[in-house]
Design a protein around this motif. Sequence first.
Motif, PDB file in Angstrom:
ATOM      1  N   ARG A  88       0.828  -1.196   0.000  1.00 52.20           N
ATOM      2  CA  ARG A  88       0.000   0.000   0.000  1.00 52.20           C
ATOM      3  C   ARG A  88       0.872   1.259   0.000  1.00 52.20           C
ATOM      4  NH1 ARG A  88      -5.339   1.071   0.716  1.00 52.20           N
ATOM      5  NH2 ARG A  88      -5.450  -0.706  -0.695  1.00 52.20           N
ATOM      6  N   MET A  89       1.971   1.234   0.731  1.00 58.93           N
ATOM      7  CA  MET A  89       2.886   2.373   0.759  1.00 58.93           C
ATOM      8  C   MET A  89       3.441   2.654  -0.629  1.00 58.93           C
ATOM      9  SD  MET A  89       6.279   2.928   3.158  1.00 58.93           S
ATOM     10  CE  MET A  89       5.320   2.993   4.669  1.00 58.93           C
ATOM     11  N   PHE A  90       3.786   1.603  -1.334  1.00 62.23           N
ATOM     12  CA  PHE A  90       4.343   1.772  -2.675  1.00 62.23           C
ATOM     13  C   PHE A  90       3.285   2.240  -3.667  1.00 62.23           C
ATOM     14  CE2 PHE A  90       7.474  -1.828  -1.443  1.00 62.23           C
ATOM     15  CZ  PHE A  90       8.173  -0.944  -0.648  1.00 62.23           C
ATOM     16  N   GLU A  91       2.007   1.917  -3.414  1.00 63.62           N
ATOM     17  CA  GLU A  91       0.922   2.411  -4.250  1.00 63.62           C
ATOM     18  C   GLU A  91       0.671   3.906  -4.000  1.00 63.62           C
ATOM     19  OE1 GLU A  91      -1.947  -1.580  -4.558  1.00 63.62           O
ATOM     20  OE2 GLU A  91      -2.363   0.001  -3.089  1.00 63.62           O
ATOM     21  N   VAL A  92       0.773   4.296  -2.749  1.00 63.54           N
ATOM     22  CA  VAL A  92       0.449   5.669  -2.354  1.00 63.54           C
ATOM     23  C   VAL A  92       1.528   6.657  -2.767  1.00 63.54           C
ATOM     24  CG1 VAL A  92       0.213   7.161  -0.315  1.00 63.54           C
ATOM     25  CG2 VAL A  92      -1.107   5.051  -0.481  1.00 63.54           C
ATOM     26  N   PHE A  93       2.782   6.234  -2.749  1.00 68.06           N
ATOM     27  CA  PHE A  93       3.881   7.173  -3.005  1.00 68.06           C
ATOM     28  C   PHE A  93       3.766   7.882  -4.352  1.00 68.06           C
ATOM     29  CE2 PHE A  93       8.233   7.805  -4.765  1.00 68.06           C
ATOM     30  CZ  PHE A  93       8.544   8.937  -4.024  1.00 68.06           C
ATOM     31  N   PRO A  94       3.530   7.194  -5.484  1.00 64.08           N
ATOM     32  CA  PRO A  94       3.411   7.920  -6.759  1.00 64.08           C
ATOM     33  C   PRO A  94       2.237   8.891  -6.776  1.00 64.08           C
ATOM     34  CG  PRO A  94       3.760   5.567  -7.139  1.00 64.08           C
ATOM     35  CD  PRO A  94       3.447   5.731  -5.683  1.00 64.08           C
TER      36      PRO A  94
END
Length: 267
Positions: A88-94
């Motif tokens: 989820r963190m990697f989805e949110v960053f962009p």
Amino acid sequence: MRADCGSCFALCCVALPFAPSAGFAVGKDAGQPCGNLREDFRCGIHSRLRQEGFSGCTVFECFGAGQKVSQVTFGGRHWREDPRTARRMFEVFPVMRQLHEFLWYLSEALELPPARPLRRELRRALEEVGRLTRAGAGELAELDVPEVRRGVDELLLCTSELVRAAAPGHHGSRRNHRRADLMGARLKGADLRGADLRGAYLIAADLRGADLIGADLRDADLRGADLTGSIFLTQPQADAARGDARTALPRRLDRPAHWRSAARGGD
């Protein structure tokens, strides 16, 4: 709206993919840590990125999204500590990175005197995008970023028109200026939104009043160019170009370190 890598869990080094190219010596998939990333979330070759073939890393700017996701959205929990949050963190960053870029443009627009008639709308948009950056991870992951972008783009276009109309010597422009010889060109008031200026010779060009939003400045030669009054120029664009001690930048931007080293090397 500037990256604070010490408060980030190296999200740009993990969340984003990159392919082998002139900017990256090797490639990796999204969600895979870069091979140069250390356990303390620092880059093992940070001082040698260009020499090691990772110039793409040196021109990346998250506009402060990395520390916002790391410290606010996820409250200081990092992806190594809590692997359940990693995806989820990697989805949110962009998503956050795009929102923070909008904040950069909107805050600059608010400072431009010709945009005074739009200040209420610009301030409202700035507050709304700011509110979105404080949303929870679930809301951010589901956010319709293109819809947000459309509203911001409309305001920035209106801002650009007001600024360029106030600049003397307004010029139109073609979108393709790749490797063009524009040395000493009077581009004051030019509309260069989305223009391809990669490899262009802009030595001593007058770019005051030029709208450079989205312009590709990779390897553009800006030695001696005056960009002090250009609008919507970002740090990554300046970092991707070539300049020297005579290149005048807007006060919001830092002079890229490799410009100084190139000048010492006689480039």
